[in-house]
Design a protein around this motif. Structure first.
Motif, PDB file in Angstrom:
ATOM      1  N   VAL A 127      -6.265   2.041  -2.689  1.00 11.67           N
ATOM      2  CA  VAL A 127      -6.274   3.439  -2.255  1.00 11.67           C
ATOM      3  C   VAL A 127      -7.532   3.740  -1.450  1.00 11.67           C
ATOM      4  O   VAL A 127      -7.484   4.398  -0.394  1.00 11.67           O
ATOM      5  CB  VAL A 127      -6.152   4.390  -3.463  1.00 11.67           C
ATOM      6  CG1 VAL A 127      -6.369   5.838  -3.035  1.00 11.67           C
ATOM      7  CG2 VAL A 127      -4.771   4.247  -4.108  1.00 11.67           C
ATOM      8  N   ARG A 128      -8.681   3.266  -1.925  1.00 16.54           N
ATOM      9  CA  ARG A 128      -9.927   3.477  -1.164  1.00 16.54           C
ATOM     10  C   ARG A 128      -9.850   2.822   0.209  1.00 16.54           C
ATOM     11  O   ARG A 128     -10.309   3.391   1.213  1.00 16.54           O
ATOM     12  CB  ARG A 128     -11.116   2.931  -1.956  1.00 16.54           C
ATOM     13  CG  ARG A 128     -11.527   3.789  -3.136  1.00 16.54           C
ATOM     14  CD  ARG A 128     -12.905   3.394  -3.650  1.00 16.54           C
ATOM     15  NE  ARG A 128     -12.943   2.009  -4.106  1.00 16.54           N
ATOM     16  CZ  ARG A 128     -12.662   1.622  -5.350  1.00 16.54           C
ATOM     17  NH1 ARG A 128     -12.329   2.530  -6.258  1.00 16.54           N
ATOM     18  NH2 ARG A 128     -12.733   0.349  -5.679  1.00 16.54           N
ATOM     19  N   ALA A 129      -9.264   1.617   0.274  1.00 17.50           N
ATOM     20  CA  ALA A 129      -9.131   0.933   1.565  1.00 17.50           C
ATOM     21  C   ALA A 129      -8.207   1.711   2.499  1.00 17.50           C
ATOM     22  O   ALA A 129      -8.449   1.773   3.720  1.00 17.50           O
ATOM     23  CB  ALA A 129      -8.589  -0.484   1.349  1.00 17.50           C
ATOM     24  N   LEU A 130      -7.153   2.304   1.947  1.00 16.89           N
ATOM     25  CA  LEU A 130      -6.269   3.142   2.762  1.00 16.89           C
ATOM     26  C   LEU A 130      -7.033   4.324   3.341  1.00 16.89           C
ATOM     27  O   LEU A 130      -6.900   4.657   4.523  1.00 16.89           O
ATOM     28  CB  LEU A 130      -5.107   3.651   1.903  1.00 16.89           C
ATOM     29  CG  LEU A 130      -3.767   2.934   1.962  1.00 16.89           C
ATOM     30  CD1 LEU A 130      -2.783   3.609   1.016  1.00 16.89           C
ATOM     31  CD2 LEU A 130      -3.216   2.917   3.381  1.00 16.89           C
TER      32      LEU A 130
ATOM     33  N   PRO B 160      -2.261  14.568  -4.014  1.00 21.50           N
ATOM     34  CA  PRO B 160      -2.421  14.279  -2.590  1.00 21.50           C
ATOM     35  C   PRO B 160      -3.075  15.444  -1.844  1.00 21.50           C
ATOM     36  O   PRO B 160      -2.772  16.612  -2.097  1.00 21.50           O
ATOM     37  CB  PRO B 160      -0.979  14.062  -2.098  1.00 21.50           C
ATOM     38  CG  PRO B 160      -0.177  13.811  -3.322  1.00 21.50           C
ATOM     39  CD  PRO B 160      -0.850  14.561  -4.424  1.00 21.50           C
ATOM     40  N   THR B 161      -3.987  15.115  -0.935  1.00 19.27           N
ATOM     41  CA  THR B 161      -4.497  16.095   0.018  1.00 19.27           C
ATOM     42  C   THR B 161      -3.405  16.362   1.058  1.00 19.27           C
ATOM     43  O   THR B 161      -2.361  15.692   1.052  1.00 19.27           O
ATOM     44  CB  THR B 161      -5.736  15.525   0.723  1.00 19.27           C
ATOM     45  OG1 THR B 161      -5.330  14.373   1.478  1.00 19.27           O
ATOM     46  CG2 THR B 161      -6.822  15.133  -0.270  1.00 19.27           C
ATOM     47  N   PRO B 162      -3.604  17.325   1.976  1.00 22.06           N
ATOM     48  CA  PRO B 162      -2.611  17.494   3.050  1.00 22.06           C
ATOM     49  C   PRO B 162      -2.341  16.194   3.812  1.00 22.06           C
ATOM     50  O   PRO B 162      -1.194  15.891   4.130  1.00 22.06           O
ATOM     51  CB  PRO B 162      -3.260  18.558   3.944  1.00 22.06           C
ATOM     52  CG  PRO B 162      -4.046  19.396   2.974  1.00 22.06           C
ATOM     53  CD  PRO B 162      -4.600  18.415   1.974  1.00 22.06           C
ATOM     54  N   ALA B 163      -3.398  15.412   4.062  1.00 25.51           N
ATOM     55  CA  ALA B 163      -3.187  14.119   4.724  1.00 25.51           C
ATOM     56  C   ALA B 163      -2.392  13.175   3.818  1.00 25.51           C
ATOM     57  O   ALA B 163      -1.526  12.419   4.281  1.00 25.51           O
ATOM     58  CB  ALA B 163      -4.536  13.488   5.089  1.00 25.51           C
ATOM     59  N   GLY B 164      -2.673  13.227   2.516  1.00 28.07           N
ATOM     60  CA  GLY B 164      -1.935  12.401   1.574  1.00 28.07           C
ATOM     61  C   GLY B 164      -0.469  12.785   1.486  1.00 28.07           C
ATOM     62  O   GLY B 164       0.410  11.919   1.344  1.00 28.07           O
ATOM     63  N   GLN B 165      -0.178  14.077   1.561  1.00 32.28           N
ATOM     64  CA  GLN B 165       1.210  14.529   1.565  1.00 32.28           C
ATOM     65  C   GLN B 165       1.951  14.010   2.793  1.00 32.28           C
ATOM     66  O   GLN B 165       3.115  13.603   2.714  1.00 32.28           O
ATOM     67  CB  GLN B 165       1.257  16.055   1.508  1.00 32.28           C
ATOM     68  CG  GLN B 165       0.756  16.631   0.196  1.00 32.28           C
ATOM     69  CD  GLN B 165       0.627  18.142   0.241  1.00 32.28           C
ATOM     70  OE1 GLN B 165       0.972  18.792   1.232  1.00 32.28           O
ATOM     71  NE2 GLN B 165       0.120  18.723  -0.830  1.00 32.28           N
ATOM     72  N   THR B 166       1.257  14.021   3.940  1.00 36.98           N
ATOM     73  CA  THR B 166       1.867  13.483   5.156  1.00 36.98           C
ATOM     74  C   THR B 166       2.143  11.994   5.010  1.00 36.98           C
ATOM     75  O   THR B 166       3.218  11.499   5.367  1.00 36.98           O
ATOM     76  CB  THR B 166       0.942  13.734   6.361  1.00 36.98           C
ATOM     77  OG1 THR B 166       0.767  15.136   6.544  1.00 36.98           O
ATOM     78  CG2 THR B 166       1.530  13.128   7.634  1.00 36.98           C
ATOM     79  N   LEU B 167       1.172  11.257   4.459  1.00 39.25           N
ATOM     80  CA  LEU B 167       1.367   9.820   4.263  1.00 39.25           C
ATOM     81  C   LEU B 167       2.529   9.565   3.304  1.00 39.25           C
ATOM     82  O   LEU B 167       3.368   8.691   3.555  1.00 39.25           O
ATOM     83  CB  LEU B 167       0.089   9.189   3.720  1.00 39.25           C
ATOM     84  CG  LEU B 167       0.195   7.690   3.390  1.00 39.25           C
ATOM     85  CD1 LEU B 167       0.557   6.875   4.622  1.00 39.25           C
ATOM     86  CD2 LEU B 167      -1.103   7.191   2.761  1.00 39.25           C
TER      87      LEU B 167
ATOM     88  N   ASP C 226       0.831  -1.201   0.000  1.00 42.80           N
ATOM     89  CA  ASP C 226       0.000   0.000   0.000  1.00 42.80           C
ATOM     90  C   ASP C 226       0.865   1.252   0.000  1.00 42.80           C
ATOM     91  O   ASP C 226       0.577   2.232  -0.714  1.00 42.80           O
ATOM     92  CB  ASP C 226      -0.912   0.024   1.228  1.00 42.80           C
ATOM     93  CG  ASP C 226      -1.991  -1.048   1.174  1.00 42.80           C
ATOM     94  OD1 ASP C 226      -2.358  -1.457   0.058  1.00 42.80           O
ATOM     95  OD2 ASP C 226      -2.441  -1.471   2.247  1.00 42.80           O
ATOM     96  N   LEU C 227       1.923   1.266   0.823  1.00 39.92           N
ATOM     97  CA  LEU C 227       2.776   2.445   0.914  1.00 39.92           C
ATOM     98  C   LEU C 227       3.487   2.720  -0.412  1.00 39.92           C
ATOM     99  O   LEU C 227       3.563   3.872  -0.867  1.00 39.92           O
ATOM    100  CB  LEU C 227       3.797   2.271   2.033  1.00 39.92           C
ATOM    101  CG  LEU C 227       3.252   2.218   3.460  1.00 39.92           C
ATOM    102  CD1 LEU C 227       4.390   2.095   4.458  1.00 39.92           C
ATOM    103  CD2 LEU C 227       2.404   3.452   3.775  1.00 39.92           C
ATOM    104  N   ARG C 228       4.014   1.664  -1.033  1.00 41.61           N
ATOM    105  CA  ARG C 228       4.691   1.848  -2.324  1.00 41.61           C
ATOM    106  C   ARG C 228       3.712   2.337  -3.383  1.00 41.61           C
ATOM    107  O   ARG C 228       4.013   3.229  -4.181  1.00 41.61           O
ATOM    108  CB  ARG C 228       5.337   0.537  -2.781  1.00 41.61           C
ATOM    109  CG  ARG C 228       6.585   0.145  -2.008  1.00 41.61           C
ATOM    110  CD  ARG C 228       7.362  -0.944  -2.729  1.00 41.61           C
ATOM    111  NE  ARG C 228       8.532  -1.337  -1.963  1.00 41.61           N
ATOM    112  CZ  ARG C 228       8.572  -2.322  -1.088  1.00 41.61           C
ATOM    113  NH1 ARG C 228       7.461  -3.036  -0.866  1.00 41.61           N
ATOM    114  NH2 ARG C 228       9.676  -2.618  -0.440  1.00 41.61           N
TER     115      ARG C 228
END
Length: 302
Positions: free
Chosen positions: A36-39, A57-64, A5-7
């Motif tokens: 991605v939806r599951a994440l 990426p949203t701000p949360a996506g940028q953090t992830l 998922d991370l990759r």
């Protein structure tokens, strides 16, 4: 959430598209979209903004993405350290480079490096110089090769080699005898270029449209070699790295016209958040590139 998922999410964030991220992750689009939806469900927040241009990426996506990069980098360091106890050094390296570096300057150097390190693998991504610098500052990448036209504030840099851009024209063209000129003066002629995904072409396009809003190409092609061949056949003119122009001129008789614009007088840089903090394998690559190009330009700078 797992390493797959991370990759995947990192690939999507880097490519700006779930489709392209799925391809880089060797997944079907349906499987990547479901992951991605599951994440997003597991983390309880949207990670991507999806629109016609792709996915950002949203701000949360940028953090992830930032933390995913750190986790995967640490995992790579662990694999490299443990491999030395078994089959010898192994590592997977990631290098971001602009169009000129990725297609002209780096391939022969990287071939030598990989031949000397048979346990290493390498993923080189072509990106605009500004995007490379931003990714390095945000720790989304460890090592990059932008041009000095980018804002590299906060990064440690070493110059690699000059990489000026020139105008190429057919040998019988009206500009063939011109000693030098600005891009603005050349825009009256039909231009050829690379597709929009090219980092180099994005930069040239931006400069041209500053001079002439609404300006566009007569034809776009898939490689600098194809652009050069079409120019030689009289389809138009183009801006390419001098190294490409010199190589293609020998076979096709192209003429090179130096550009007087400041942005065209570029130097390629090797950049990192900190050379001293690079993982061992990445540090070896950085040292190799610096040593292999030493003397090509002025001493290193920050």
């Amino acid at each position: 959430m797992d390493l797959i998922d991370l990759r995947l999410f990192l690939h999507v964030a880097e490519q700006g598209s779930i489709t392209a991220g799925a391809e880089r992750s060797h997944m079907t689009l349906a499987s990547a979209s479901a992951r991605v939806r599951a994440l997003e469900d597991a983390l309880g927040t949207p990670l991507l903004v999806r629109d016609r241009r792709g996915a950002q990426p949203t701000p949360a996506g940028q953090t992830l993405a930032r933390h995913a990069q750190q986790v995967l980098a640490q995992l790579g360091q662990l694999h490299e350290a443990m491999a030395e106890h078994t089959e010898g050094p192994r590592a997977h390296l990631r290098l971001w480079a602009n169009t000129s570096a990725a297609t002209v300057h780096l391939p022969p150097l990287l071939a030598r490096f990989l031949a000397a390190h048979p346990g290493y693998t390498l993923d080189m991504q072509e990106r605009p110089s500004a995007a490379i610098a931003d990714a390095l500052r945000q720790r989304q990448a460890e090592l990059g090769v932008p041009s000095d036209a980018a804002d590299v504030a906060g990064l440690e840099c070493a110059p690699l080699r000059p990489d000026p851009l020139v105008l190429i024209v057919p040998r019988s063209h009206a500009l063939a005898g011109v000693r030098r000129m600005s891009l603005a003066d050349a825009l009256v002629h039909a231009f050829l270029g690379l597709h929009e995904a090219s980092a180099l072409q994005a930069m040239v396009t931006a400069q041209a449209r500053r001079c002439q809003p609404g300006w566009d190409y007569r034809m776009r092609l898939g490689s600098l070699e194809a652009v050069s061949r079409m120019v030689a056949l009289g389809a138009g003119v183009a801006v390419v790295p001098r190294a490409v122009a010199e190589r293609e001129a020998r076979a096709s008789g192209l003429r090179r016209v130096p550009l007087t614009d400041g942005w065209a007088a570029r130097t390629l840089l090797l950049a990192a958040p900190s050379f001293g903090a690079l993982p061992p394998a990445t540090a070896r690559l950085a040292k190799f590139l610096i040593d292999a190009t030493s003397g090509a330009v002025a001493p290193a700078r920050r």
